[in-house]
Design an enzyme around this catalytic site. Structure first.
Site, mmCIF file in Angstrom:
data_model
loop_
_atom_site.group_PDB
_atom_site.id
_atom_site.type_symbol
_atom_site.label_atom_id
_atom_site.label_comp_id
_atom_site.label_asym_id
_atom_site.label_seq_id
_atom_site.Cartn_x
_atom_site.Cartn_y
_atom_site.Cartn_z
ATOM 1 N N ASP A 97 0.849 -1.183 0.000
ATOM 2 C CA ASP A 97 0.000 0.000 0.000
ATOM 3 C C ASP A 97 0.887 1.235 0.000
ATOM 4 O OD1 ASP A 97 -2.366 1.515 0.408
ATOM 5 O OD2 ASP A 97 -3.197 -0.149 1.557
ATOM 6 N N ASP A 199 -2.945 4.592 -2.640
ATOM 7 C CA ASP A 199 -4.034 5.151 -1.846
ATOM 8 C C ASP A 199 -4.508 6.484 -2.445
ATOM 9 O OD1 ASP A 199 -5.431 4.889 0.824
ATOM 10 O OD2 ASP A 199 -4.504 6.849 1.168
ATOM 11 N N GLU A 252 -6.452 3.678 -6.098
ATOM 12 C CA GLU A 252 -7.731 3.867 -5.409
ATOM 13 C C GLU A 252 -8.270 5.231 -5.833
ATOM 14 O OE1 GLU A 252 -9.707 4.030 -0.970
ATOM 15 O OE2 GLU A 252 -7.868 5.113 -1.415
ATOM 16 N N HIS A 326 -11.183 -2.909 3.719
ATOM 17 C CA HIS A 326 -11.080 -2.454 5.115
ATOM 18 C C HIS A 326 -11.825 -1.152 5.373
ATOM 19 C CE1 HIS A 326 -8.227 -0.258 2.786
ATOM 20 N NE2 HIS A 326 -8.094 0.617 3.774
ATOM 21 N N ASP A 327 -12.405 -0.549 4.341
ATOM 22 C CA ASP A 327 -13.159 0.699 4.530
ATOM 23 C C ASP A 327 -14.664 0.491 4.415
ATOM 24 O OD1 ASP A 327 -10.846 2.259 4.777
ATOM 25 O OD2 ASP A 327 -10.694 2.553 2.609
HETATM 26 C C1 NOJ Z 1 -8.139 5.195 1.826
HETATM 27 C C2 NOJ Z 1 -7.814 4.102 2.775
HETATM 28 O O1 NOJ Z 1 -8.289 2.881 2.262
HETATM 29 C C3 NOJ Z 1 -8.433 4.472 4.102
HETATM 30 O O2 NOJ Z 1 -8.409 3.427 5.023
HETATM 31 C C4 NOJ Z 1 -7.724 5.702 4.598
HETATM 32 O O3 NOJ Z 1 -8.346 6.158 5.770
HETATM 33 C C5 NOJ Z 1 -7.758 6.821 3.567
HETATM 34 N N1 NOJ Z 1 -7.459 6.373 2.249
HETATM 35 C C6 NOJ Z 1 -6.756 7.884 3.899
HETATM 36 O O4 NOJ Z 1 -5.453 7.404 3.680
#
Ligand code: NOJ
Ligand code: CA
Length: 562
Positions: A97, A199, A252, A326-327
């Site tokens: 990541d 990210d 992402e 994970h989000d």
């Molecule tokens: C996306 C990540 O997946 C998330 O977990 C994070 O809080 C935010 N980006 C900020 O880095």
């Protein structure tokens, strides 16, 4: 350089919750090494590991204070090197990541900037406040509150932080920043890493005028998918991962569009291989507001999935396919019935995306059907975003109970609970109390039990094998069918003289469909019920049934499509 991400399946490991080996309640790198044979058995090709670099952990590692080290919380650099070696023996590659949009305010670059070092000040967006007491503009942080925070007490200066106030956005307009970040990517490449997940990649190019926004939609446009992002991603590509054979990269992309997705992923443009987009996971938001609780509409979900499938194919782009990460709360609770049809729900969701055009990602625990936990108090949640949202909902006038009900369905901690390995103490995750409370259903949902008596793990194995072996799945065209149907997501995939047809029934009832394509079907490719109820041009689908068939005569199919 040859690329082969189309027939790969990637497994996401949320390290903190995967497997703890030293009894501190936190998953670690040796824990991944221990479980590599399990991952090999599943059949995946690459693992994406969430950030494990030194970090104050305000946003669970997405607040990095040193890009080129391992946080002692998760092990040592030696553990990492061993992981690369051991994974390689099993032909599993690693994806790391790369959080390059921002650093923790504890990172030395930020500390130096704060202490007045002008070279490092230019690593961040530091701007004068308005009228002595106001931030430079009205932009909002994605985690709530102003997107600006005071640099220090003495001056009227603020730094931009689009996420938490301890995550300072890096000034990519400064070429020195870009060079430093490329060094980070090269550092991990030199260790044998082949995959990178970038990210929030599409917000690195902020409009530097920092004008006030008129509304949240227009505000996003001021820092999302701006033309310069493509230029910088091309630069990153050229100067770093283009040098590795078989690299796999995924960006992402928050709030992006199909047109932008094509620009990011069309191979000719030399940016990234694929993107994560999130529109399909916003269908249960009320008017775009995540912190709400409404049911989803299958046709809206379908329209979005089809739009991305067809759109990206048209522009020769590529999607990362996923329901969970994970989000996100676990998708099985959002789109199925895990009380009455757990196996059917989980396998339906998997089939729907694994047979689409794109690269599937499996989030840890998905392959055994893990679910959201049932917590009884806000204090059981650890996630910063959930706490901010809870406080905001209370301020907006909701009762504790109403606010808590919303957090329960949307919190990121829903998917972050420790991996359930066994029905033993702490679910076999750790010998001590884990950092986040284990889901109480671990006695019935766990790896041990799944491997002994379950059907889901095996179903995932089959889907992965299909992607590895069948060109029609990895490389075929995507053709949506039954667009208006209100219960089923169905499509065709066609590659030379091979074709398949896939039906996914998203409802909790028995339902029959009639279509001319059924007459052309031959053997069953995969299905989550033992037998199939098919007569001539009619197919009867049971609750959450998924079934894919081979098409017998592809010429006939192509004629029918014209
Ligand atoms: C996306 C990540 O997946 C998330 O977990 C994070 O809080 C935010 N980006 C900020 O880095
Ligand atoms: Ca540990």
């Amino acid at each position: 350089m040859s690329k082969s991400f189309k027939n790969k399946v990637i497994y996401q490991i949320y390290l903190k919750s995967f497997k703890d080996t030293n009894g501190d309640g936190i998953g670690d790198l040796p824990g991944i090494i221990e479980k590599l044979p399990y991952l090999k058995k599943l059949g995946i090709d690459m693992i994406w590991i969430n950030p494990f670099y030194p970090s104050p952990q305000k946003d669970n590692g997405y607040d990095i204070s040193n890009y080129c080290e391992v946080d002692s919380l998760f092990g040592t650099m030696n553990d990492f090197d061993n992981l690369v070696l051991e994974a390689k023996k099993l032909e599993i590659d690693l994806m790391l990541d790369m959080v390059l949009n921002h650093v923790s305010t504890e990172h030395q670059w930020f500390q130096k900037a704060k202490n007045g070092n002008s070279y490092y000040k230019d690593f961040f967006y530091i701007r004068e406040g308005k009228n002595k007491h106001l931030p430079p503009n009205n932009w909002q942080s994605k985690f709530g509150g102003s997107a600006w925070n005071k640099l220090n007490l003495e001056e009227n200066k603020y730094y931009l932080c689009l996420y938490d106030k301890t995550q300072a956005d890096l000034n990519w307009h400064n070429p020195n920043v870009r060079e430093e970040l490329k060094k980070v990517v090269r550092f991990w490449m030199n260790k044998g890493v082949k995959g990178f997940r970038f990210d929030v990649l599409n917000v690195i190019g902020k409009n530097q005028d920092f004008v006030d926004s008129v509304d949240s939609e227009q505000e996003k446009k001021l820092y999302t998918d701006t033309p310069i992002v493509h230029q910088w991603v091309q630069e990153l590509h050229n100067d770093t991962f283009s040098k590795i054979e078989d690299s796999i990269t995924v960006g992402e992309m928050s709030s992006t569009t199909v047109d932008q997705g094509i620009l990011y992923t069309n191979p000719k443009r030399k940016e990234v291989d694929m993107i994560f987009s999130f529109h399909h996971l916003k269908v249960d938001y009320e008017n775009g507001n995540k912190w709400s609780s409404v049911n989803y509409d299958l046709n809206v979900l379908k329209e979005i999935l089809f739009e991305w499938q067809e759109g990206m194919e048209k522009g020769n782009g590529w999607n990362a396919l996923f329901w969970n990460n994970h989000d996100q709360p676990r998708a099985n609770q959002r789109f199925g019935d895990i009380v009455n049809f757990p196996f059917e729900t989980n396998s339906l969701l998997a089939t729907t995306i694994h047979l689409m055009r794109g690269t599937p990602f499996i989030y840890q625990g998905e392959e055994i059907g893990m679910t959201d936990p049932i917590y009884s108090s806000i204090n059981e949640y650890q996630d910063i975003e959930s706490h901010n949202a809870y406080n905001k909902l209370i301020c907006e006038g909701l009762s504790d109970e109403q606010a808590f009900d919303i957090i329960k369905t949307k919190s990121r901690d829903n998917s972050r609970t420790p991996m359930q390995w066994t029905s033993g103490k702490f679910a076999g995750f750790s010998s001590e109390t884990p950092w986040l409370k284990i889901n109480e259903n671990y006695t019935t949902i766990n790896v041990q039990r799944e491997l002994n008596n379950g059907k889901l793990f095996n179903y995932y194995q089959c889907l992965i094998k299909l992607r590895h072996n069948e060109k029609v799945i990895s490389d075929g065209r995507f053709i949506p069918i039954l667009k208006e149907d209100t219960e089923v997501i169905a499509y065709l995939r066609v590659y030379n003289d091979q074709a398949i047809i896939v039906f996914n029934h998203f409802k909790n009832s028995t339902y029959s469909i009639t279509t001319k394509y059924l007459k052309m079907t031959g053997d069953v490719l995969i299905g989550n019920y033992k037998n199939v109820i098919r007569r001539e041009d009619k197919l009867t689908l049971r609750p959450f049934e998924s079934v894919g068939f081979w098409i017998k005569d592809v010429k006939q199919l192509l004629n029918a499509l014209e």
